[in-house]
Design an enzyme around this catalytic site. Structure first.
Site, PDB file in Angstrom:
ATOM      1  N   HIS A   1       0.829  -1.212   0.000  1.00 61.90           N
ATOM      2  CA  HIS A   1       0.000   0.000   0.000  1.00 61.90           C
ATOM      3  C   HIS A   1       0.864   1.264   0.000  1.00 61.90           C
ATOM      4  CE1 HIS A   1      -3.766   2.187   1.253  1.00 61.90           C
ATOM      5  NE2 HIS A   1      -2.851   3.048   1.691  1.00 61.90           N
ATOM      6  N   GLU A   2       1.780   1.352   0.965  1.00 58.22           N
ATOM      7  CA  GLU A   2       2.573   2.578   1.102  1.00 58.22           C
ATOM      8  C   GLU A   2       3.558   2.752  -0.055  1.00 58.22           C
ATOM      9  OE1 GLU A   2       1.539   4.691   3.015  1.00 58.22           O
ATOM     10  OE2 GLU A   2       0.359   3.518   4.426  1.00 58.22           O
TER      11      GLU A   2
ATOM     12  N   HIS B   1       1.712   4.465  -2.859  1.00 55.14           N
ATOM     13  CA  HIS B   1       1.737   5.922  -2.676  1.00 55.14           C
ATOM     14  C   HIS B   1       3.095   6.496  -3.084  1.00 55.14           C
ATOM     15  CE1 HIS B   1      -2.084   6.512  -0.751  1.00 55.14           C
ATOM     16  NE2 HIS B   1      -1.802   5.782   0.317  1.00 55.14           N
TER      17      HIS B   1
ATOM     18  N   HIS C   1       3.690   6.563  -6.818  1.00 46.87           N
ATOM     19  CA  HIS C   1       2.848   7.634  -7.383  1.00 46.87           C
ATOM     20  C   HIS C   1       3.544   8.980  -7.211  1.00 46.87           C
ATOM     21  CE1 HIS C   1      -1.542   9.394  -7.575  1.00 46.87           C
ATOM     22  NE2 HIS C   1      -0.754   9.855  -8.523  1.00 46.87           N
TER      23      HIS C   1
END
Length: 598
Positions: free
Chosen positions: A389-390, A393, A396
């Site tokens: 998940h992190e 981010h 991105h």
């Protein structure tokens, strides 16, 4: 016995993030701080002069960019250092200084928007025609012009800027009260043993296979909040009133219109989400019935919702294994994407393990030098998904910062959860494909179903609650602990159905959710999740063409509206279709779990 939490000095540097990539030491930070403070004061010297020439306007925008880039480094250094050990007064003070500095910058530049909006279109077009460099800011200026009717006079804008810190009061007061002041009674398990209840221990306690412990923790949490429900209702009232004030002052139809306009998201997207979830409630009711059946309960209660329905399936995953699994799972993303992931692994973007005083939880901070990811890794499946998940981010942020100029490099929150959740969906697909053990596969599907329940349904319920309490304030209805709790209780009945006991204490859950002080933030978890499910399916089905479009989306920053950026990747969030498709997948997974466990 729990392992003793280490001091930071006891953890190897390879598991710590490289904050020195921003500044080599504190003295370099202070030098840049002084520079930004002087530069901020210089902003005001452009007041009344922006229409003088295209060169002067460009000069102002470049100074603004320079301040923004340096301020980003100041924030990332101070906050990352503070989060390593919150007991350190040096970095606490730095963070306090930055809070005052951002107010100074806002005050110094408060003339900008009204002054630019006072310049005629003819003059602006002339400036853009004659100055090639200035054209970079044409989109920025056009976005300001779109909000012309919501922009105030220069004097009024200055007052709004000065009031900014004051308007943070509801959130600040709630955070101090909930995080620092509240203490909960111990929970008691079926053998009479006491367990400390804190914000950090609550979810592990209600995940326990010991039902007596789950119920005890549940009542401990909400009965404590119940003692202070009137005080917390007053805090929430203050939050809705300040949002209503800002919306009225800026001539918006409602606080919802004001919040979504800031990120270029149509209000219809918010309503589409709620409507789509309402139309697909049967999947949630079906899941509740299946959970009740699999747990063998005569009555399913709210404190039974978090414990896994597949017990005794311990999946111990070291950090090295988690890194490898995430890397392998992202093979469909192609080598370019995975090269960025490797760079993060190998060049200390990640602060891996817990240490005394370290900030809890996990996050990614998209610094200009490179992203920084905070983890508190334990060898669990949940922590493996947190890594995926992190790093979503982080990648991105990496693509946006690499491909966009400073003025367009920050993507808006609406798209932030897409990249993180897309990584998670690809990891889940990989684990389900490569797991042969029937029980482990059922455990994984249950984990996936819980993501749907907590992200798509629960966050939409939160969004509906937030909308309704703000509407009550805007309609002149007083918010009291009683009517807030009644509203929240009835929403739980709607979202969970008749096959679960809606315990009275759940009516107080609103009192422990900090996101209700974030200005219509929560709906974006649900929309982002829906978009990510659609995009991960597209990537798996279509391969390189879908990946190329996805990377264009990641590289877009805020160079287009979030809806347009997602269309580039192949998902149209202005329609209900992505939400409906994600909920349909939820229904299919419920059937698959039931078949596996029959």
């Amino acid at each position: 016995m729990n392992e003793k939490v280490k001091e930071r000095s006891e953890i190897s540097d390879e598991f710590k993030w490289a904050v020195n990539d921003i500044y080599s030491d504190d003295s370099c930070w202070r030098k840049d701080y002084d520079y930004v403070k002087k530069a901020a004061a210089k902003l005001e010297s452009y007041k009344g002069r922006l229409s003088s020439s295209s060169e002067l306007m460009l000069e102002y925008f470049k100074l603004n960019d320079d301040i923004g880039i340096r301020f980003d480094s100041l924030v990332n250094y101070a906050h990352r250092r503070r989060d390593e050990d919150n007991r350190n007064p040096v970095y606490q003070e730095m963070c306090g200084q930055l809070s005052a500095l951002i107010s100074e910058i806002s005050d110094a530049g408060s003339f900008e928007v009204p002054e630019i909006l006072s310049i005629s279109n003819e003059t602006l077009e002339k400036f853009f025609d004659e100055n090639k460099e200035l054209r970079l800011y044409k989109l920025y200026v056009s976005r300001l012009q779109k909000r012309k009717e919501h922009t105030l006079s220069e004097a009024e804008e200055r007052i709004m800027a000065l009031a900014g810190q004051m308007q943070e009061a509801p959130d600040t007061i709630y955070s101090v009260f909930s995080d620092a002041e509240l203490e909960f009674d111990d929970a008691v398990d079926s053998e009479g043993n006491a367990h400390q209840v804190t914000h950090g221990t609550y979810i592990p306690l209600v995940k326990s296979p010991d039902r007596v412990l789950r119920e005890s923790a549940f009542h401990s949490m909400y009965r404590t909040y119940g003692k202070y429900k009137n005080t917390i209702a007053a805090m929430l009232t203050a939050q809705t009133k300040q949002l209503s004030f800002n919306a009225k002052a800026r001539r918006y139809q409602s606080s919802l219109h004001a919040a979504l306009d800031c990120t270029d998201v149509p209000v219809s997207v918010y309503h589409n989400l709620i409507d789509s979830v309402h139309e697909n409630m049967e999947y949630m009711y079906k899941y509740v019935r299946l959970r009740k059946k699999l747990m063998g309960l005569d009555e399913l209660h709210m404190y039974d919702l978090y414990t896994p329905v597949v017990q005794d399936c311990d999946m111990k995953i070291s950090f090295e294994e988690a890194k490898k699994n995430v890397y392998d799972a992202l093979e469909p993303m192609g080598e370019e994407y995975r090269a960025v992931l490797r760079e993060g692994y190998e060049n200390r973007w990640i602060d891996v393990y817990e240490n005394t005083g370290k900030t809890s939880g996990a996050y990614s901070a998209g610094a200009k030098v490179h992203p920084f990811v905070l983890l508190n890794h334990k060898d669990t499946l949940n922590c493996e998904f947190t890594l995926a998940h992190e790093m979503g981010h982080a990648i991105h942020s990496y693509y946006s910062n690499k491909n966009q100029p400073a003025v367009y490099s920050d993507y808006v929150i609406f798209v932030a959860e897409v990249a993180s959740t897309c990584n998670e969906a690809l990891l889940m697909n990989y684990l389900l494909r490569t797991t042969e053990d029937k029980k482990q596969k059922a455990y994984l599907i249950n984990y996936f179903l819980e993501q749907f329940r907590t992200t798509l349904y629960r966050q939409t319920m939160f969004a509906e609650f937030e909308l309704k309490i703000n509407q009550m304030t805007e309609n002149g209805e007083g918010l009291t602990a009683e009517n807030i709790s009644k509203l929240y209780y009835n929403l739980n009945k709607l979202y969970f159905g008749d096959d679960i006991v809606i315990d009275e204490d759940i009516s107080l859950e609103w009192a422990r959710i900090p996101h209700f002080y974030y200005n219509y933030y929560v709906y974006q978890y649900a929309t982002g999740y829906s978009a990510a499910i659609a995009l991960s399916s597209k990537i798996l089905k279509e391969g390189k063409s879908a990946v190329d479009n996805y990377i264009k989306f990641l590289s877009g920053g805020c160079s287009a509206s979030p809806i347009e950026l997602l269309k580039t990747a192949g998902v149209d969030m202005s329609t209900p279709e992505p939400v409906n498709a994600a909920l349909k997948m939820f229904g299919e997974l419920i059937d698959e779990l039931e078949q596996l466990l029959d």
